[in-house]
Design an enzyme around this catalytic site. Structure first.
Site, PDB file in Angstrom:
ATOM      1  N   CYS A 193      -8.475  11.054   1.014  1.00 11.99           N
ATOM      2  CA  CYS A 193      -7.655  11.884   0.248  1.00 11.99           C
ATOM      3  C   CYS A 193      -7.529  11.604  -1.088  1.00 11.99           C
ATOM      4  O   CYS A 193      -6.964  12.070  -1.997  1.00 11.99           O
ATOM      5  CB  CYS A 193      -6.258  12.150   0.832  1.00 11.99           C
ATOM      6  SG  CYS A 193      -5.365  10.742   0.958  1.00 11.99           S
ATOM      7  N   ASP A 235      -6.769   4.060  -4.593  1.00 10.20           N
ATOM      8  CA  ASP A 235      -5.912   2.634  -4.703  1.00 10.20           C
ATOM      9  C   ASP A 235      -6.901   1.818  -4.069  1.00 10.20           C
ATOM     10  O   ASP A 235      -7.038   0.483  -4.562  1.00 10.20           O
ATOM     11  CB  ASP A 235      -4.877   2.594  -3.784  1.00 10.20           C
ATOM     12  CG  ASP A 235      -3.646   2.986  -4.797  1.00 10.20           C
ATOM     13  OD1 ASP A 235      -3.490   2.304  -5.863  1.00 10.20           O
ATOM     14  OD2 ASP A 235      -2.833   4.009  -4.467  1.00 10.20           O
ATOM     15  N   GLY A 241      -7.136   6.246   1.264  1.00 11.51           N
ATOM     16  CA  GLY A 241      -6.619   6.591  -0.366  1.00 11.51           C
ATOM     17  C   GLY A 241      -7.780   5.638  -1.186  1.00 11.51           C
ATOM     18  O   GLY A 241      -7.354   4.683  -1.574  1.00 11.51           O
ATOM     19  N   THR A 242      -8.500   6.494  -1.445  1.00  6.48           N
ATOM     20  CA  THR A 242      -9.959   5.665  -2.143  1.00  6.48           C
ATOM     21  C   THR A 242      -9.491   5.333  -3.566  1.00  6.48           C
ATOM     22  O   THR A 242     -10.268   4.680  -4.305  1.00  6.48           O
ATOM     23  CB  THR A 242     -11.199   6.309  -2.011  1.00  6.48           C
ATOM     24  OG1 THR A 242     -10.844   7.895  -2.301  1.00  6.48           O
ATOM     25  CG2 THR A 242     -11.807   6.146  -0.530  1.00  6.48           C
ATOM     26  N   ARG A 254       2.849  12.819   2.848  1.00 10.08           N
ATOM     27  CA  ARG A 254       3.104  11.428   2.918  1.00 10.08           C
ATOM     28  C   ARG A 254       4.311  11.237   2.218  1.00 10.08           C
ATOM     29  O   ARG A 254       4.959  11.812   1.238  1.00 10.08           O
ATOM     30  CB  ARG A 254       1.924  11.173   1.707  1.00 10.08           C
ATOM     31  CG  ARG A 254       1.956   9.610   1.402  1.00 10.08           C
ATOM     32  CD  ARG A 254       1.080   9.199   0.448  1.00 10.08           C
ATOM     33  NE  ARG A 254       1.211   9.516  -0.862  1.00 10.08           N
ATOM     34  CZ  ARG A 254       0.647   9.125  -2.007  1.00 10.08           C
ATOM     35  NH1 ARG A 254      -0.635   8.760  -1.932  1.00 10.08           N
ATOM     36  NH2 ARG A 254       1.102   9.462  -3.216  1.00 10.08           N
ATOM     37  N   HIS A 258      -2.495   9.703 -13.912  1.00  8.19           N
ATOM     38  CA  HIS A 258      -1.662  10.507 -13.620  1.00  8.19           C
ATOM     39  C   HIS A 258      -1.884  12.110 -14.300  1.00  8.19           C
ATOM     40  O   HIS A 258      -1.902  13.173 -13.625  1.00  8.19           O
ATOM     41  CB  HIS A 258      -0.274  10.236 -14.326  1.00  8.19           C
ATOM     42  CG  HIS A 258       0.774  11.267 -14.349  1.00  8.19           C
ATOM     43  ND1 HIS A 258       1.063  12.085 -15.260  1.00  8.19           N
ATOM     44  CD2 HIS A 258       1.807  11.535 -13.104  1.00  8.19           C
ATOM     45  CE1 HIS A 258       1.997  13.050 -14.804  1.00  8.19           C
ATOM     46  NE2 HIS A 258       2.569  12.314 -13.766  1.00  8.19           N
TER      47      HIS A 258
HETATM   48  C1  PEP Z   1      -5.373   7.145  -3.203  1.00 10.79           C
HETATM   49  O1  PEP Z   1      -4.911   6.144  -3.480  1.00 10.79           O
HETATM   50  O2  PEP Z   1      -6.455   7.226  -3.033  1.00 10.79           O
HETATM   51  C2  PEP Z   1      -4.391   8.335  -3.013  1.00 10.79           C
HETATM   52  C3  PEP Z   1      -4.659   9.503  -2.628  1.00 10.79           C
HETATM   53  O3  PEP Z   1      -2.960   8.016  -3.291  1.00 10.79           O
HETATM   54  P1  PEP Z   1      -2.321   8.196  -4.951  1.00 10.79           P
HETATM   55  O4  PEP Z   1      -3.642   8.612  -5.655  1.00 10.79           O
HETATM   56  O5  PEP Z   1      -1.273   8.999  -4.947  1.00 10.79           O
HETATM   57  O6  PEP Z   1      -2.044   6.638  -5.214  1.00 10.79           O
HETATM   58 MG    MG Z   2      -2.773   5.807  -3.549  1.00 14.36          MG
END
Ligand code: PEP
Ligand code: MG
Length: 864
Positions: free
Chosen positions: A806, A743, A740-741, A602, A441
């Protein structure tokens, strides 16, 4: 001695001494190379070929250099230098001295020192000093010259010479003492004749080159023991000190990078050792820096690099003694030069782009700490968000806000941050955390806000009660000063100075050229209108990820908490209505800033632990109970993403309606954002299908209410390995994918994105298992293989599916090259990494090894 050399142009014998002497500028035409001419001879040849004025002089090539120790050759050399310079040694009106120097075929350490004062005699010294205008102008250089010739050319014992010097503190007396030691112990007086002095000097230089000390230096550099050196005899024209002297200059200003000769200037005669004082600024040179401009510009155009020169000035006329590409030029100088070379037609745009790497773009964009080496390093953590800052320790968001309100710079130091800390993070100048990784975060928010951050600082211990924090070996109190560099992950005690100069405007030019070369699109991960505006100014082509949960940070937190913790359906509906209103405002502002660009919004992906109140803070006992029942052992694998939306079925419709109606409102002003609605954390095609139905229904509702059918694409994130494997099935329901790299890496390795960097990765890197954190650099073998497979499967079903990334990797140059290789359409990253990504995408496209066929098409659908 009979000296012959098989190389063309190098033929010398006592009968024809002049043949061994190669005037500067004639080496190449005689077929000689660096082996014969030495680095200095080659450099002077180059300068002459460029039409630049050099100090008149000649080279005695390596292999024949000993011939200069013969009186005949030395006399021929003196005559040749006199002829080249148009002056005569001993002429008191237009005086001339000689310098002798040596160079090897490559730049090496341990060459004999230059002998810089040949031709001076006790009788002429006074007149020469009068011409210079300083009574002691020659003494030091002259003493050094006599000292070395006496020891190495006349075999006078070093101890006697040292004693003579120690006994005579006054400079002129030292020369006299040396000359009388020579007269007593060399069996002959020190000669007055310049040719004899030169011959002895040549023997001294070569004897010194042959000394055990010099041989040791060669051995240390792994150079052959019998390496030959070339000798160089140069004219040293003597002139009045107010208009004559010597100096060094570089072509560009270190701060601005612009062409602007900088350097220092010394009056008098060039010494072999560095001058004892710093000299005068170049502007003090009579005639000014203009004298050097032509030479420096010519050299830059020739070497395609910021350059440095050694020069001599006599009576307002500059001549060069050495010139080279600057070994470590300031980055700004390299950027400005690349642009200047293109404007002059000396370089093409792609070549200019290739010269500046993405990491250098990052360096230019962010402030840097000015380190002196005396700093106290407190700790090293993860380089979570680039930039440097210095400020006062604040141990809570509240304290950071207070300090900011007082106009102070706060560095927010916490174990970890949550959405509730965002206002404090935004008020602080920088963030330090003890836990969390590159995708935590704190890191994500800091990068988005362009604040430097260092995360995962091992051993950071907060004692809130005592108001202290232990960082490394030190315990700091709130109010103490710290400094940090988020690019290197270093934290220092105290206030360090920070360079704040922004990038030169030439960087924008270079980035525009980079845009022309790249295939990959570059978008921004931005949640607010302000972030979009910043990113667009930095070159973002659209928004690749708007994390709508980030719109509920700080004071907005209760809005989402009320939805999650609603006591009954009526309370939930009320909470949803409030959320929808708030979102409508957010989306209107966001879409207005986006204008006609693409924007991927999103729908909510709220890891519950980030949004639930801390125990005891829910409000009443019933809410406390509901919060307790929602707490999860493993929140990143729990009620997140689409799963939450399927549990609270009005959540996505409320968001989607707010989004579509905001679009209708914004479109009425004349702009048409290219809307993309994205569903997070999908693993089953059924999840996507259900969520897509919510979105479609919301679009219908808005169309019925407003009479406008909002154009949009619907897509999904690929964040779980299952989603990647089922890409074909998901593509049936999705017009775009965004990988979403963060996760996907977490779930492919089973590495917690918040914990593993601190605990495990350092040890893995030490063991050599990993070279970089897979959260910072995309793992091409596992995560990357899943992406490649998903790309192939998705395109087999829907050839025109739009594909992007992203996760945080979207701003990492190596990961960007990977995305380019697998044929993604765009990368999306935090605003302040957008220029880095633009350059990285261009470098990827310009790689020489890259296949000509390219991959896929670019964001606009035109062939790559
Ligand atoms: C990710 O998982 O790469 C992503 C962009 O989503 P978040 O970081 O918000 O989980
Ligand atoms: Mg994610």
């Amino acid at each position: 001695m009979n000296i012959t050399d098989p190389r063309p142009g190098v033929a010398a014998s006592p009968q024809a001494p002049g043949l061994a002497l190669v005037p500067y500028g004639q080496g190449r035409t005689r077929g000689l190379d660096a082996d014969a001419l030495g680095t200095h001879g080659v450099a002077m040849d180059r300068l002459v070929a460029l039409g630049l004025t050099v100090v008149p002089g000649l080279t005695v090539p390596a292999g024949t250099a000993a011939s200069l120790g013969e009186p005949g050759t030395a006399r021929a050399a003196v005559e040749l230098v006199e002829q080249l310079s148009g002056r005569r040694v001993g002429d008191s009106a237009r005086p001339l001295l000689l310098r002798l120097s040596a160079s090897a075929p490559t730049d090496i350490a341990g060459l004999p020192p230059d002998l810089a004062c040949l031709g001076v005699t006790p009788d002429s010294a006074g007149d020469l000093c009068t011409v210079i205008g300083r009574a002691d102008a020659l003494d030091e250089v002259w003493a050094a010259t006599v000292r070395m010739i006496a020891e190495y050319g006349l075999d006078v014992p070093a101890a006697l010479l040292d004693d003579a010097l120690l006994d005579s503190p006054a400079p002129r007396a030292r020369v006299e003492a040396l000359l009388s030691v020579v007269a007593r112990h060399a069996g002959r007086p020190f000669p007055d004749d310049p040719a004899e002095q030169l011959a002895l000097a040549a023997r001294a230089v070569l004897a010194r080159w042959d000394s055990p000390r010099a041989r040791r230096a060669r051995k240390a550099q792994k150079l052959p023991a019998d390496l030959d050196i070339a000798l160089h005899v140069q004219a040293l024209r003597i002139g009045p000190a107010d208009r004559s002297g010597y100096g060094t200059a570089v072509s560009r200003h270190p701060e601005t990078g612009r062409f602007s000769p900088q350097g220092s200037f010394f009056r008098g005669v060039r010494r072999s050792a560095p001058p004892p004082h710093t000299g005068e600024p170049l502007e003090k040179l009579s005639g000014g820096t203009v004298l050097l401009e032509h030479a420096l510009l010519t050299l830059e155009r020739h070497l395609h690099a910021p350059v440095s020169v050694d020069f001599e000035v006599r009576d307002g006329e500059v001549s060069l003694l050495a010139a080279s590409a600057q070994s470590r030029p300031p980055l700004r100088a390299s950027v400005c030069l690349a642009v200047d070379l293109v404007r002059d037609g000396a370089l093409d745009k792609d070549a200019a782009v290739r010269r500046i790497g993405p990491a250098q773009v990052q360096e230019l964009l962010h402030p840097q700490l000015k380190l002196t080496g005396d700093e106290e390093l407190l700790a090293r953590g993860l380089p979570a968000s680039p930039g440097a800052a210095t400020g006062t320790v604040a141990l809570s968001s509240e304290r950071a806000l207070e300090l900011a309100a007082e106009g102070a710079h706060a560095v927010l130091v916490m174990h970890e941050t949550t959405p509730a800390d965002v206002p404090g993070m935004l008020a602080a100048t920088a963030v330090l955390t003890g836990s969390g990784g590159i995708a935590s975060h704190a890191a994500v928010v800091a990068r988005g806000a362009g604040k430097p951050a260092v995360c995962g600082i091992e051993g950071l211990r907060l004692d809130k009660a005592a108001g202290t924090v232990r960082i490394g070996e030190r315990v700091l109190s709130e109010g103490d000063a710290v400094s940090l560099d988020g690019r290197t992950g270093t934290v220092y005690a105290g206030t360090l100075s920070v360079s704040v100069a922004g990038p030169p405007p030439e960087l924008s030019t270079l980035l525009e050229w980079a845009d022309d070369s790249r295939r990959l699109g570059v978008r921004v991960n931005a949640d607010t209108a302000a972030e979009v505006t910043t990113a667009v100014a930095l070159g973002a082509e659209g928004v690749g990820l708007c994390r709508t949960e980030h719109q509920f940070l700080g004071d907005r937190l209760p809005l989402i908490r009320s939805v999650i913790l609603a006591a009954d359906p009526a309370a939930r509906d009320e909470a949803l209505l409030a959320l929808e209103h708030a979102q409508h405002e957010d989306f209107t502002a966001l879409l207005t800033a986006v204008a006609d660009r693409p924007v991927t919004v999103r729908l909510l992906d709220a890891p519950l632990h980030e949004f639930l109140p801390a125990p005891g803070e829910a409000g009443d006992a019933a809410a406390e109970q509901r919060a307790a029942s929602l707490r999860e052992a493993n929140p990143m694998l729990g009620l997140r993403g689409v799963r939450l939306a399927l549990l609270h079925e009005r959540l996505y419709p409320a968001q989607a309606e707010a989004l579509f109606s905001a679009w209708v409102e914004v479109a009425a002003t004349g702009v048409r954002p290219r809307l993309e609605v994205m569903i997070p954390l999908v693993s089953l095609p059924e999840e996507l299908q259900a969520a897509a139905a919510f979105v479609r229904d919301a679009a219908e509702t808005v169309a019925a209410r407003t009479g406008v059918r909002v154009p949009y694409r619907l897509g999904t994130m690929i964040e779980t390995p299952r989603a990647a494997l089922l890409a074909a099935e998901l593509a049936e329901h999705a017009e775009f994918f965004s990988f979403g790299t963060n996760d996907l890496t977490q779930l492919t390795y089973g590495f917690s994105r918040d914990d593993v960097e601190r605990q495990v990765l350092a040890s893995y890197q030490e063991r050599g298992f990993l070279t970089a954190s897979p959260f910072a650099r995309l793992d091409p073998h596992g995560v990357g293989a899943l992406i490649a497979l998903a790309v192939e499967r998705a395109r087999s079903v829907r050839p025109d599916i739009k594909l992007g990334v992203c996760g945080e990797h979207g701003g990492d140059p190596e990961s960007i090259a990977f995305c380019d290789d697998v044929g993604l359409d765009y990368v999306s990253c935090s605003a302040h990494r957008v220029p880095v990504a633009r350059m990285a995408a261009a470098h990827s496209a310009l790689r020489e090894s890259r296949s000509e066929s390219g991959n896929g098409s670019n964001e606009n659908g035109t062939p790559a």
